[in-house]
Scaffold this motif. Structure first.
Motif, PDB file in Angstrom:
ATOM      1  N   LEU A  81      85.666 -14.203  -0.141  1.00 22.05           N
ATOM      2  CA  LEU A  81      86.967 -13.626   0.458  1.00 22.05           C
ATOM      3  C   LEU A  81      87.220 -12.401   0.218  1.00 22.05           C
ATOM      4  CD1 LEU A  81      88.491 -16.693  -1.422  1.00 22.05           C
ATOM      5  CD2 LEU A  81      88.259 -16.415   1.242  1.00 22.05           C
ATOM      6  N   LEU A  82      86.708 -11.735  -0.808  1.00 19.04           N
ATOM      7  CA  LEU A  82      87.078 -10.040  -0.907  1.00 19.04           C
ATOM      8  C   LEU A  82      86.509  -9.271   0.414  1.00 19.04           C
ATOM      9  CD1 LEU A  82      87.694  -7.442  -2.712  1.00 19.04           C
ATOM     10  CD2 LEU A  82      85.482  -7.589  -3.183  1.00 19.04           C
ATOM     11  N   PHE A  83      85.142  -9.623   0.894  1.00 24.03           N
ATOM     12  CA  PHE A  83      84.818  -8.670   1.774  1.00 24.03           C
ATOM     13  C   PHE A  83      85.227  -9.558   3.186  1.00 24.03           C
ATOM     14  CE2 PHE A  83      81.500  -7.795  -1.418  1.00 24.03           C
ATOM     15  CZ  PHE A  83      81.428  -6.519  -1.208  1.00 24.03           C
ATOM     16  N   LEU A  84      85.781 -10.576   3.468  1.00 24.85           N
ATOM     17  CA  LEU A  84      86.527 -11.136   4.396  1.00 24.85           C
ATOM     18  C   LEU A  84      87.744 -10.150   4.725  1.00 24.85           C
ATOM     19  CD1 LEU A  84      86.081 -12.798   6.846  1.00 24.85           C
ATOM     20  CD2 LEU A  84      87.046 -14.731   5.384  1.00 24.85           C
ATOM     21  N   PHE A  85      88.450 -10.227   3.590  1.00 23.85           N
ATOM     22  CA  PHE A  85      89.715  -9.676   3.518  1.00 23.85           C
ATOM     23  C   PHE A  85      89.438  -8.035   3.987  1.00 23.85           C
ATOM     24  CE2 PHE A  85      92.725  -6.618   1.297  1.00 23.85           C
ATOM     25  CZ  PHE A  85      93.861  -7.268   2.033  1.00 23.85           C
ATOM     26  N   GLN A  86      88.426  -7.346   3.266  1.00 26.57           N
ATOM     27  CA  GLN A  86      88.200  -5.936   3.754  1.00 26.57           C
ATOM     28  C   GLN A  86      87.880  -6.013   5.175  1.00 26.57           C
ATOM     29  OE1 GLN A  86      85.255  -4.683   1.075  1.00 26.57           O
ATOM     30  NE2 GLN A  86      86.557  -4.075  -0.527  1.00 26.57           N
ATOM     31  N   ALA A  87      87.212  -6.809   5.662  1.00 21.64           N
ATOM     32  CA  ALA A  87      86.707  -6.980   7.025  1.00 21.64           C
ATOM     33  C   ALA A  87      88.005  -7.042   8.032  1.00 21.64           C
ATOM     34  CB  ALA A  87      85.650  -7.878   7.537  1.00 21.64           C
ATOM     35  N   MET A  88      88.696  -7.924   7.831  1.00 26.73           N
ATOM     36  CA  MET A  88      89.908  -8.062   8.600  1.00 26.73           C
ATOM     37  C   MET A  88      90.854  -7.017   8.701  1.00 26.73           C
ATOM     38  SD  MET A  88      90.784 -12.367   8.161  1.00 26.73           S
ATOM     39  CE  MET A  88      91.318 -11.828   6.371  1.00 26.73           C
ATOM     40  N   TYR A  89      90.836  -6.456   7.305  1.00 32.11           N
ATOM     41  CA  TYR A  89      91.926  -5.170   7.050  1.00 32.11           C
ATOM     42  C   TYR A  89      91.508  -3.943   8.051  1.00 32.11           C
ATOM     43  CZ  TYR A  89      94.438  -1.246   5.262  1.00 32.11           C
ATOM     44  OH  TYR A  89      95.152  -0.224   5.079  1.00 32.11           O
ATOM     45  N   ALA A  90      89.944  -3.663   7.828  1.00 34.02           N
ATOM     46  CA  ALA A  90      89.434  -2.701   8.923  1.00 34.02           C
ATOM     47  C   ALA A  90      89.565  -2.915  10.403  1.00 34.02           C
ATOM     48  CB  ALA A  90      87.895  -2.630   8.491  1.00 34.02           C
ATOM     49  N   SER A  91      89.527  -4.166  10.618  1.00 33.20           N
ATOM     50  CA  SER A  91      89.693  -4.537  12.124  1.00 33.20           C
ATOM     51  C   SER A  91      91.334  -4.126  12.692  1.00 33.20           C
ATOM     52  CB  SER A  91      89.422  -6.240  12.212  1.00 33.20           C
ATOM     53  OG  SER A  91      88.002  -6.256  12.155  1.00 33.20           O
ATOM     54  N   VAL A  92      92.178  -4.711  11.733  1.00 27.16           N
ATOM     55  CA  VAL A  92      93.577  -4.370  12.068  1.00 27.16           C
ATOM     56  C   VAL A  92      94.014  -2.909  11.923  1.00 27.16           C
ATOM     57  CG1 VAL A  92      96.045  -4.766  11.110  1.00 27.16           C
ATOM     58  CG2 VAL A  92      94.199  -6.567  11.375  1.00 27.16           C
ATOM     59  N   ALA A  93      93.331  -2.332  10.880  1.00 24.99           N
ATOM     60  CA  ALA A  93      93.695  -0.888  11.031  1.00 24.99           C
ATOM     61  C   ALA A  93      92.907  -0.022  11.646  1.00 24.99           C
ATOM     62  CB  ALA A  93      93.521  -0.178   9.212  1.00 24.99           C
ATOM     63  N   VAL A 108      82.548  -4.860  11.104  1.00 29.52           N
ATOM     64  CA  VAL A 108      81.656  -6.007  11.429  1.00 29.52           C
ATOM     65  C   VAL A 108      80.456  -5.703   9.987  1.00 29.52           C
ATOM     66  CG1 VAL A 108      79.677  -6.194  12.884  1.00 29.52           C
ATOM     67  CG2 VAL A 108      81.746  -5.787  13.750  1.00 29.52           C
ATOM     68  N   ALA A 109      80.324  -4.723   9.515  1.00 24.28           N
ATOM     69  CA  ALA A 109      79.401  -4.657   8.564  1.00 24.28           C
ATOM     70  C   ALA A 109      79.797  -5.357   7.370  1.00 24.28           C
ATOM     71  CB  ALA A 109      78.843  -3.044   8.183  1.00 24.28           C
ATOM     72  N   LEU A 110      81.061  -5.214   6.853  1.00 23.32           N
ATOM     73  CA  LEU A 110      81.777  -6.004   5.809  1.00 23.32           C
ATOM     74  C   LEU A 110      81.845  -7.462   6.158  1.00 23.32           C
ATOM     75  CD1 LEU A 110      84.633  -3.525   5.050  1.00 23.32           C
ATOM     76  CD2 LEU A 110      82.528  -3.680   3.967  1.00 23.32           C
ATOM     77  N   PHE A 111      82.062  -7.815   7.654  1.00 22.99           N
ATOM     78  CA  PHE A 111      82.108  -9.290   7.831  1.00 22.99           C
ATOM     79  C   PHE A 111      80.743  -9.805   7.700  1.00 22.99           C
ATOM     80  CE2 PHE A 111      81.476 -12.848  11.035  1.00 22.99           C
ATOM     81  CZ  PHE A 111      82.408 -13.561  10.559  1.00 22.99           C
ATOM     82  N   ILE A 112      79.550  -9.105   7.943  1.00 30.18           N
ATOM     83  CA  ILE A 112      78.425  -9.429   7.694  1.00 30.18           C
ATOM     84  C   ILE A 112      77.967  -9.789   6.166  1.00 30.18           C
ATOM     85  CG2 ILE A 112      75.838  -9.064   7.918  1.00 30.18           C
ATOM     86  CD1 ILE A 112      76.684  -7.593  10.587  1.00 30.18           C
ATOM     87  N   VAL A 113      78.578  -8.975   5.433  1.00 35.24           N
ATOM     88  CA  VAL A 113      78.123  -9.014   4.013  1.00 35.24           C
ATOM     89  C   VAL A 113      78.977 -10.432   3.574  1.00 35.24           C
ATOM     90  CG1 VAL A 113      78.903  -7.928   1.599  1.00 35.24           C
ATOM     91  CG2 VAL A 113      77.880  -6.508   3.580  1.00 35.24           C
TER      92      VAL A 113
END
Length: 131
Positions: A81-93, A108-113
């Motif tokens: 959940l932590l890395f998914l949230f970070q990946a979504m935030y990076a995508s939006v930002a 994408v790298a954070l989504f893979i993690v």
């Protein structure tokens, strides 16, 4: 080398956060791209080291299966959940950043993690049902 003590694990995480920040700030001042790439690569490297060296209570020192990222399923879910949230935030930002494609690649790298942690949680759940 295995890191078993919770205080040592927290210490590792604090050192990682401090070092990433201390290097990130000057690099970002010099170049956004260089700072961003440093942060993503350092974070992924820190995750790999932690997944391979951290051990929970009662967990043996032997090598973990390649897919096992944590000692417990709940920890894997929380980190997913932590890395998914970070990946979504990076995508939006990304659209607001100086280099949107680079930030999307970081997302994408954070989504893979996050996917690796999710795989770990799913497989640990399957192992506990079959045991």
């Amino acid at each position: 080398m295995r890191i078993k003590e919770p205080s040592a694990q927290v210490g590792y995480l604090l050192v990682v956060v401090i070092v990433i920040t201390l290097v990130l700030v000057p690099l970002s001042i010099a170049s956004f791209d260089l700072g961003f790439v440093w942060a993503v690569v350092a974070l992924v490297a820190a995750v790999v080291v932690a997944a391979r060296t951290f051990r929970g209570r009662g967990e043996p020192d032997s090598r973990r299966p390649w897919w096992k990222m944590t000692n417990t399923r709940s920890t894997s879910v929380a980190l997913t959940l932590l890395f998914l949230f970070q990946a979504m935030y990076a995508s939006v930002a990304a659209s607001q950043s100086p280099n949107p494609p680079l930030v999307l690649v970081g997302g994408v790298a954070l989504f893979i993690v996050a996917a690796f942690y999710l795989n770990s949680a799913i497989r640990m759940g399957a192992d506990s049902r079959s045991a």
